[in-house]
Design an enzyme around this catalytic site. Structure first.
Site, mmCIF file in Angstrom:
data_model
loop_
_atom_site.group_PDB
_atom_site.id
_atom_site.type_symbol
_atom_site.label_atom_id
_atom_site.label_comp_id
_atom_site.label_asym_id
_atom_site.label_seq_id
_atom_site.Cartn_x
_atom_site.Cartn_y
_atom_site.Cartn_z
ATOM 1 C CB CYS A 1 -0.952 0.039 1.222
ATOM 2 S SG CYS A 1 -2.191 -1.284 1.328
ATOM 3 C CD GLN A 2 3.643 2.347 -2.377
ATOM 4 O OE1 GLN A 2 4.091 3.415 -2.142
ATOM 5 N NE2 GLN A 2 4.147 1.184 -2.595
#
Length: 300
Positions: free
Chosen positions: A23-24
């Site tokens: 995830c970013q």
């Protein structure tokens, strides 16, 4: 090699494995309105091209007291909404963006970060990367989640607690101390990498992986890791500009990024860190270890 500003279509993917899946989070805090197109161009590719997370994305831009907020439940690498953002080149002093890997809550628009609420007569944005187990705080008097994510529950809980404690916005050091206390309680439930901003200050907290860079004079060139794109910041800035970019993993390969320690909370204003709460014996996770922790809870 493509030079900023951008035009035409995206260049071909350089490498399917250049960045490990995760995830970013992406944030920007500056002392003057700045566009985030260069960083966002690499970041968006992590939602379906250089990374496999494809459960939606969102980005919010503060403009004075207002917020431009864009969400899509489609992968950011292929989203027409992301194309619009690239073409728009919105200038802002505070930005938060997020690419989602759904761990709690379905992959739909209502669960897409960043989330927004009003407190003390100003807007607040929040985005979270991680996973909180058995985190079910009581419904608040002022703030309640609309969707089904642990992230929105955490956001509403933080704002509820702050508003119950303070009738009006306290000075930054007092607010930071209260946020640090709340963060320490919430992170006991799992991984709690997050960004929180009100258009003046951007708070960032690391449970595992979070990096930042402060760009200021003398400016040089930067090369994206996720795309064959470079920019000469000396050509698009003034000597007085200062821009902090915060991301889960570094976005460029020829610059020095600084990693936040595990359980470190920082506050950025005008492109610089003004407050910091770091453990007495800081620990910095290797990327592989941070990914393994995320993978163990389904966040990878």
């Amino acid at each position: 090699m493509t030079k900023h500003p951008f035009s035409g279509s995206l260049p071909p993917l350089l490498s399917e494995s250049r960045n490990p899946a995760m995830c970013q989070l992406l944030g920007m805090n500056c002392n003057t309105p700045t566009d985030i197109v260069f960083s966002f161009e690499g970041f968006r590719r992590r939602g379906g091209l250089t990374d496999h997370h494809a459960d939606g994305f969102g980005i919010g831009f503060f403009e004075n007291r207002g917020v431009r907020l864009f969400h899509d439940d489609q992968p950011s690498a292929h989203s027409p909404v992301a194309d619009l953002i690239r073409a728009y080149q919105i200038k802002s002093e505070n930005v938060i963006a997020h690419i989602r890997k759904a761990t709690q809550g379905r992959a739909e628009l209502v669960n897409t970060h960043p989330f927004i609420r009003e407190m003390w007569g100003e807007y607040w944005l929040f985005a979270h990367n991680g996973h909180l187990e058995n985190f079910r705080p009581a419904l608040g008097q002022y703030y309640r989640p609309v969707g089904g994510t642990d992230s929105e529950r955490a956001f509403c809980h933080i704002l509820e607690e702050l508003r119950q404690r303070f009738d009006s916005k306290p000075p930054a050091p007092v607010l930071f101390e209260a946020l640090a206390e709340l963060t320490a309680r919430i992170r006991c439930h799992g991984l709690f990498n997050f960004m929180l901003a009100n258009g003046d200050i951007l708070f960032a907290h690391a449970s595992t992986l979070l990096h930042y860079i402060v760009r200021q004079a003398p400016f040089g060139e930067a090369q994206l890791l996720d795309d064959d794109v470079t920019v000469d910041f000396a050509a698009v800035t003034t000597p007085n500009d200062r821009v902090a970019v915060i991301a889960t993993l570094p976005l460029t390969g020829n610059e020095t990024w600084t990693q936040l320690a595990v359980n470190e909370l920082v506050a950025f204003r005008d492109g610089d860190i003004i407050l910091r709460d770091r453990p007495a014996e800081p620990k910095y996770l290797p990327v592989a270890e941070g990914l393994a922790l995320a993978r163990a809870v389904g966040a990878v």
